[in-house]
Every structure is written in C-alpha cells, then in structure tokens.
Scaffold this motif. Structure first.
Motif, mmCIF file in Angstrom:
data_model
loop_
_atom_site.group_PDB
_atom_site.id
_atom_site.type_symbol
_atom_site.label_atom_id
_atom_site.label_comp_id
_atom_site.label_asym_id
_atom_site.label_seq_id
_atom_site.Cartn_x
_atom_site.Cartn_y
_atom_site.Cartn_z
ATOM 1 N N ASN A 25 -0.969 32.256 -1.750
ATOM 2 C CA ASN A 25 -2.430 31.242 -1.809
ATOM 3 C C ASN A 25 -2.147 30.466 -0.977
ATOM 4 O O ASN A 25 -1.969 29.108 -1.554
ATOM 5 C CB ASN A 25 -3.113 31.275 -2.791
ATOM 6 C CG ASN A 25 -4.158 32.625 -2.364
ATOM 7 O OD1 ASN A 25 -4.892 33.039 -1.492
ATOM 8 N ND2 ASN A 25 -4.564 32.684 -4.172
ATOM 9 N N ASP A 26 -0.577 30.792 -0.293
ATOM 10 C CA ASP A 26 0.206 28.869 0.339
ATOM 11 C C ASP A 26 0.389 27.978 -1.609
ATOM 12 O O ASP A 26 0.751 26.623 -0.499
ATOM 13 C CB ASP A 26 -1.779 28.079 0.789
ATOM 14 C CG ASP A 26 -1.352 29.108 1.922
ATOM 15 O OD1 ASP A 26 -0.751 29.957 2.511
ATOM 16 O OD2 ASP A 26 -2.590 29.203 2.422
ATOM 17 N N ARG A 27 0.953 28.292 -2.067
ATOM 18 C CA ARG A 27 1.629 27.804 -2.932
ATOM 19 C C ARG A 27 2.791 27.950 -3.279
ATOM 20 O O ARG A 27 2.651 29.433 -3.502
ATOM 21 C CB ARG A 27 0.204 27.925 -4.271
ATOM 22 C CG ARG A 27 -0.757 26.618 -3.966
ATOM 23 C CD ARG A 27 -1.708 26.606 -5.175
ATOM 24 N NE ARG A 27 -1.141 25.289 -5.539
ATOM 25 C CZ ARG A 27 -1.488 24.211 -6.100
ATOM 26 N NH1 ARG A 27 -2.198 24.952 -7.455
ATOM 27 N NH2 ARG A 27 -1.140 23.363 -6.426
ATOM 28 N N SER A 28 3.913 27.476 -3.311
ATOM 29 C CA SER A 28 5.686 27.190 -3.324
ATOM 30 C C SER A 28 5.101 27.153 -5.416
ATOM 31 O O SER A 28 5.304 26.488 -5.459
ATOM 32 C CB SER A 28 6.034 26.717 -2.668
ATOM 33 O OG SER A 28 7.374 27.163 -3.195
ATOM 34 N N VAL A 29 5.477 28.354 -5.940
ATOM 35 C CA VAL A 29 6.385 28.366 -7.097
ATOM 36 C C VAL A 29 7.858 28.859 -7.089
ATOM 37 O O VAL A 29 8.993 29.808 -6.671
ATOM 38 C CB VAL A 29 5.590 30.186 -7.416
ATOM 39 C CG1 VAL A 29 5.961 29.993 -8.711
ATOM 40 C CG2 VAL A 29 3.837 30.068 -7.408
ATOM 41 N N VAL A 30 8.779 27.847 -8.155
ATOM 42 C CA VAL A 30 9.574 28.296 -8.080
ATOM 43 C C VAL A 30 9.919 28.397 -9.789
ATOM 44 O O VAL A 30 9.701 27.778 -10.384
ATOM 45 C CB VAL A 30 10.120 26.604 -7.373
ATOM 46 C CG1 VAL A 30 12.535 27.178 -8.614
ATOM 47 C CG2 VAL A 30 10.684 27.632 -5.581
ATOM 48 N N LEU A 31 11.007 29.218 -10.709
ATOM 49 C CA LEU A 31 11.523 29.063 -11.441
ATOM 50 C C LEU A 31 12.744 28.058 -11.155
ATOM 51 O O LEU A 31 13.618 29.167 -11.614
ATOM 52 C CB LEU A 31 11.390 30.531 -12.122
ATOM 53 C CG LEU A 31 10.176 30.602 -11.938
ATOM 54 C CD1 LEU A 31 10.277 32.127 -13.090
ATOM 55 C CD2 LEU A 31 8.669 29.809 -12.344
ATOM 56 N N ARG A 32 12.904 27.551 -12.670
ATOM 57 C CA ARG A 32 13.723 26.630 -12.837
ATOM 58 C C ARG A 32 14.693 26.151 -13.995
ATOM 59 O O ARG A 32 13.697 26.161 -14.916
ATOM 60 C CB ARG A 32 14.564 25.056 -11.323
ATOM 61 C CG ARG A 32 13.389 24.251 -11.786
ATOM 62 C CD ARG A 32 13.731 23.105 -11.194
ATOM 63 N NE ARG A 32 12.082 21.504 -11.558
ATOM 64 C CZ ARG A 32 12.517 21.133 -12.573
ATOM 65 N NH1 ARG A 32 13.427 20.870 -13.253
ATOM 66 N NH2 ARG A 32 10.805 20.279 -12.764
ATOM 67 N N PRO A 33 15.813 25.939 -14.392
ATOM 68 C CA PRO A 33 15.787 24.974 -15.347
ATOM 69 C C PRO A 33 15.174 24.030 -15.996
ATOM 70 O O PRO A 33 15.482 23.081 -14.727
ATOM 71 C CB PRO A 33 17.581 25.180 -15.675
ATOM 72 C CG PRO A 33 18.084 26.265 -14.769
ATOM 73 C CD PRO A 33 16.884 26.188 -13.362
ATOM 74 N N ASP A 95 7.972 24.991 -11.146
ATOM 75 C CA ASP A 95 7.271 24.116 -10.774
ATOM 76 C C ASP A 95 6.643 25.078 -9.404
ATOM 77 O O ASP A 95 6.817 25.906 -8.674
ATOM 78 C CB ASP A 95 8.565 23.745 -9.200
ATOM 79 C CG ASP A 95 10.113 22.789 -10.003
ATOM 80 O OD1 ASP A 95 8.889 22.106 -10.930
ATOM 81 O OD2 ASP A 95 10.082 22.347 -9.778
ATOM 82 N N VAL A 96 5.411 24.110 -9.086
ATOM 83 C CA VAL A 96 4.302 24.198 -8.130
ATOM 84 C C VAL A 96 4.628 23.269 -6.974
ATOM 85 O O VAL A 96 4.171 21.847 -7.525
ATOM 86 C CB VAL A 96 3.198 24.804 -8.749
ATOM 87 C CG1 VAL A 96 2.276 24.919 -7.846
ATOM 88 C CG2 VAL A 96 3.088 25.809 -9.808
ATOM 89 N N ASP A 97 4.279 23.393 -6.392
ATOM 90 C CA ASP A 97 4.689 22.859 -4.668
ATOM 91 C C ASP A 97 6.067 21.979 -5.011
ATOM 92 O O ASP A 97 5.067 20.282 -4.974
ATOM 93 C CB ASP A 97 3.302 22.304 -4.335
ATOM 94 C CG ASP A 97 2.220 23.411 -3.767
ATOM 95 O OD1 ASP A 97 3.024 24.112 -3.146
ATOM 96 O OD2 ASP A 97 1.295 23.064 -3.714
ATOM 97 N N GLY A 98 6.906 21.456 -5.689
ATOM 98 C CA GLY A 98 7.887 21.094 -6.258
ATOM 99 C C GLY A 98 7.584 20.114 -7.355
ATOM 100 O O GLY A 98 8.273 18.966 -7.358
ATOM 101 N N LYS A 99 6.878 20.797 -7.693
ATOM 102 C CA LYS A 99 6.127 19.357 -8.995
ATOM 103 C C LYS A 99 5.792 20.099 -10.596
ATOM 104 O O LYS A 99 6.254 21.383 -10.371
ATOM 105 C CB LYS A 99 5.346 18.793 -8.896
ATOM 106 C CG LYS A 99 4.767 17.683 -7.807
ATOM 107 C CD LYS A 99 3.737 17.216 -7.255
ATOM 108 C CE LYS A 99 3.806 16.269 -6.028
ATOM 109 N NZ LYS A 99 2.507 15.983 -5.785
ATOM 110 N N PHE A 100 6.381 20.066 -11.309
ATOM 111 C CA PHE A 100 6.712 20.681 -13.436
ATOM 112 C C PHE A 100 5.146 20.618 -12.853
ATOM 113 O O PHE A 100 4.444 20.256 -13.039
ATOM 114 C CB PHE A 100 6.890 19.542 -13.488
ATOM 115 C CG PHE A 100 7.181 20.406 -15.107
ATOM 116 C CD1 PHE A 100 8.292 20.663 -15.917
ATOM 117 C CD2 PHE A 100 5.893 19.902 -15.936
ATOM 118 C CE1 PHE A 100 8.384 20.905 -17.122
ATOM 119 C CE2 PHE A 100 6.135 20.964 -17.224
ATOM 120 C CZ PHE A 100 6.777 21.276 -17.402
ATOM 121 N N ALA A 101 5.197 22.304 -13.638
ATOM 122 C CA ALA A 101 3.831 22.575 -13.767
ATOM 123 C C ALA A 101 3.757 23.728 -14.941
ATOM 124 O O ALA A 101 2.207 24.178 -15.090
ATOM 125 C CB ALA A 101 2.780 23.549 -12.538
#
Length: 415
Positions: A25-33, A95-101
């Motif tokens: 849905n046009d949202r970027s999701v990243v999992l990181r330490p 991270d959702v759209d580059g911000k902690f979530a």
C-alpha cells in the motif's frame, strides 16, 4: 531443504542484519537491528499507545513511564545483542517509510533447535494497510528460507483479538489454549498457541502473499518522528557499565538458586519409600539406564529405599513456568507417580506458577503420569519437538499453582 545443525543455526542467527525493503500500500517496510538512537521514538510511541500495549506487556514493578526510559531502551538493546550472539533471538525494529514504528523478533526457548516463536508490536497509527502482516511475513520467510527452521510458533492473549486475527491471517493454526501461561498487565493470563510449518509456505513466500492479499487502503497517518535522538555516548557508556554489572550479579544469583540442597519425601508406595535428592557425581554410571536427551536446569535423583532408580527434572524455566520431566530404570508406575508428586510439590514451593509437559502422541506411560498429576490437556502441537531424529506431534499437558492447590489429595501418603 535440510535444517541447519545447532551450531550452524546459532552462527546464522548471529549474522542476520536488515530485511527489506518491501512495499505494501505504497509504504516501505524494513526490518533492521535496534540501535541506541531509536530510544526517543520508542519511548514516545510506547507511552502514547499505552492502552493498547500494557495489557500484554510483561508485568513489571516499575510504572509504565519508568519502563520506557532511555536507560531501559539502552539496556534492552544490550540484552538483545547478547541474546542474538548466543542464538537466543533475532531482534528487529520495524521501519515504515524510514521511521521507527515498532519491533518484532524470532526467539528460541531452546537454543539451536529448529523451532522459534514470533512476536511483534506496532505503532497504532502505522498498523493499518497490511504493514504488520507484511513485517510478520518477512520474519517467517527469514525463519524458513535463511534459518531453515521447521516450525514457527506464536503465543497471543486470548483477549487480544488483533493479535489472534494477525496469527490467523498469516496462516497459523490454533493448537492449544494455555491456562495462566504468562504474567502480563499485572496478572497471569490465558494464551493461545499458534503454529506454522515450513511445509505451509505458499508459492513465492509469505511476504509475497501478504502484499498480494492486502486490499488497497486509505492513506495511513504518517509515522511521527521526534527531533530528539538517542542518548549521548557518555550516557550509553554509563548504562552499559551498569547493565554488565547487574548481569554478572544475576548470573551468580542464578547459579546459587539452581544448586540448593534438596531432600524430598519419603513417599510410601508398594515398592518402598520414594525420595528425591540432589544428583551426585557418583550417580553417573547408575543413571545410564535412565539417559535423557535434554539439558535441565534443575535435576533431582529418585531413590526407592535408598537405591537410585532414576531422575526427575525441571527445564526451560522462564517467567515462573517450567517443563517437567522424569526418567527411571523401568520402575513401576507407582514409583514414578510418587516421584512426580514430590517434584511438583517442590517446584510450586520454590515459586513456579505453571508446570507443563509435552507428551509425544502415543506415549501411554507419560500420558498416564500427567493424568495422575491432575494436569489438563491444553492441545496438540504439530511437529513440536524432534524425537530420535524425527519431528513428532506432542500433546500439551499443564497445570498451574491454582489448579494444583485445588486438586484432590493424592491417594498415597507423604510423611
């Protein structure tokens, strides 16, 4: 694909870093330490979303605000790094759209085995539109594809509708309902147990299916960010020194607690008086007939009229819960029942709130033993544990201190 060996798995776990980005849905999701600099955002979200999170957070003597101080986040990061290094967990922030979530993780109750538990929480304002489903799916793909696990599980409060729905949409099967499983929000609560097998993996993987199955959503609220970052280098150094000192003290305390002088019984049965005592080095040869393939934290020897016949143990001791086990040299059921009664009495006396036993489907002897104890059958767990090189289904039997206290007194007497 064959599962990794225990040492190979621990190495793989220690090397995991970022996952993603994946887009839903046009949202970027990243999992990181997790990093120290996440402190302010973590604290802000957890305080704002208290009503959603506190009922399912581990009970703590600290107030909610104190639980979410910058120092607590630094301690959390340090603990997670240590746990990842030894193969206990793979921790991520979301991270959702580059911000902690939010956060998610795979955690191992038994290090080096091919079964791990999934957990996740999200910023309430970022949870819509499939973000949580995608983050969980990315974690499951990691578990099955990179870490070569056989089973992923999850435990959700029976009153946590959102978490249960998330488990269902991921494709998990509900396999057990566990009484007083976890101390959360100020009391021990009932939890559902969910299972997902590697064989359940859909074509393209879980993340692909999560993205494909999510309906278009209205634009979600932007993830808010706070201008203040993490703690200063000086503060991190101070928190680290304090954490390491407390960890050393905890390790010493743990060793002392796990090696008390124990003498339980006697309990009279037809074969003689059954007693429990600490295991001695001289017991090694006599106990070969009762070999076990686990590494318990607490082990007691079983004697009948002073003759060593086996051992009983508590293991996977966590959050006032413990797995019970027993092995003898073909002793009659009455002896095993008496030894089990003595061990359970001891476990509850020293502070356990819940004792459980996974019984291989078809194991009549152990099934009769847990029924003698008055345990309740909570469900059947698919491929829960490996037995002689094969993953087998296990019945989950358990009881709590409350259930134990309310049960009928055993027929045989103890003096």
């Amino acid at each position: 694909m064959a599962s990794a060996t225990g040492s190979e798995l621990i190495q793989l776990i220690s090397q995991v870093t970022d996952l993603g980005p994946q887009v839903v849905n046009d949202r970027s999701v990243v999992l990181r330490p997790p990093t120290f600099s996440d402190a302010a955002q973590w604290r802000r979200i957890r305080l704002r979303d208290r009503e959603f999170n506190e009922p399912y957070a581990p009970t703590s003597p600290l107030e909610w605000e104190a639980q979410h101080s910058v120092e607590e986040w630094v301690r959390r990061c340090l603990a997670l790094r240590k746990a990842q290094k030894v193969g206990r967990t793979v921790p991520f922030v979301i991270d959702v759209d580059g911000k902690f979530a939010g956060e998610c993780a795979l955690t191992w109750t038994e290090i080096g085995t091919s079964i791990a538990e999934l957990s996740i929480w999200l910023d309430a304002r970022a949870a819509r539109g499939g973000v949580g489903k995608l983050a969980a799916a990315m974690l499951v793909d990691l578990a099955f594809d990179e870490l070569q696990l056989a089973v992923v599980t999850a435990a959700t409060g029976t009153d946590n509708v959102a978490a249960s729905h998330g488990s269902e949409t991921l494709g998990m099967r509900h396999e057990a309902t566990m009484e007083e499983f976890f101390d959360a929000g100020g009391k021990r609560k009932q939890y559902n147990f969910w299972t997902l097998l590697r064989a359940d993996k859909p074509t393209g993987g879980f993340a692909y299916r999560a993205i494909s199955s999510v309906r278009p959503a209205a634009p979600a609220d932007a993830v808010e960010a706070e201008s203040a970052g993490g703690p200063s280098a000086f503060a991190v150094a101070r928190y680290t020194a304090k954490f390491n000192c407390e960890l050393a003290l905890h390790g010493l305390l743990s060793r002392l607690q796990h090696s008390p002088k124990v003498a339980r019984g006697p309990k009279a049965v037809a074969a003689g008086d059954v007693t429990l005592r600490n295991v001695r080095k001289s017991d090694a040869s006599a106990l070969r007939a009762a070999e076990i393939d686990v590494d318990p934290e607490v082990v007691l020897a079983i004697e009948v009229d002073g003759t060593l016949v086996g051992r009983t143990w508590l293991r996977l001791i966590n959050a006032l819960s413990a797995e019970f086990g027993l092995s003898t040299d073909s002793s009659p059921p009455a002896v095993e029942n008496a030894a089990a009664d003595l061990m359970v009495e001891y476990a509850f006396e020293v502070g356990c709130e819940r004792i459980w036993v996974p019984v291989v489907v078809g194991d009549v002897r152990l099934r009769n033993l847990v029924k003698h104890l008055g345990m309740a059958h909570e469900g059947t767990l698919t491929q829960y544990r490996e037995v002689s090189g094969v993953r087998k289904d296990h019945e989950l039997w358990a009881f709590t201190r409350t259930r134990y206290s309310n049960r009928s007194a055993p027929d045989s007497h103890s003096r």
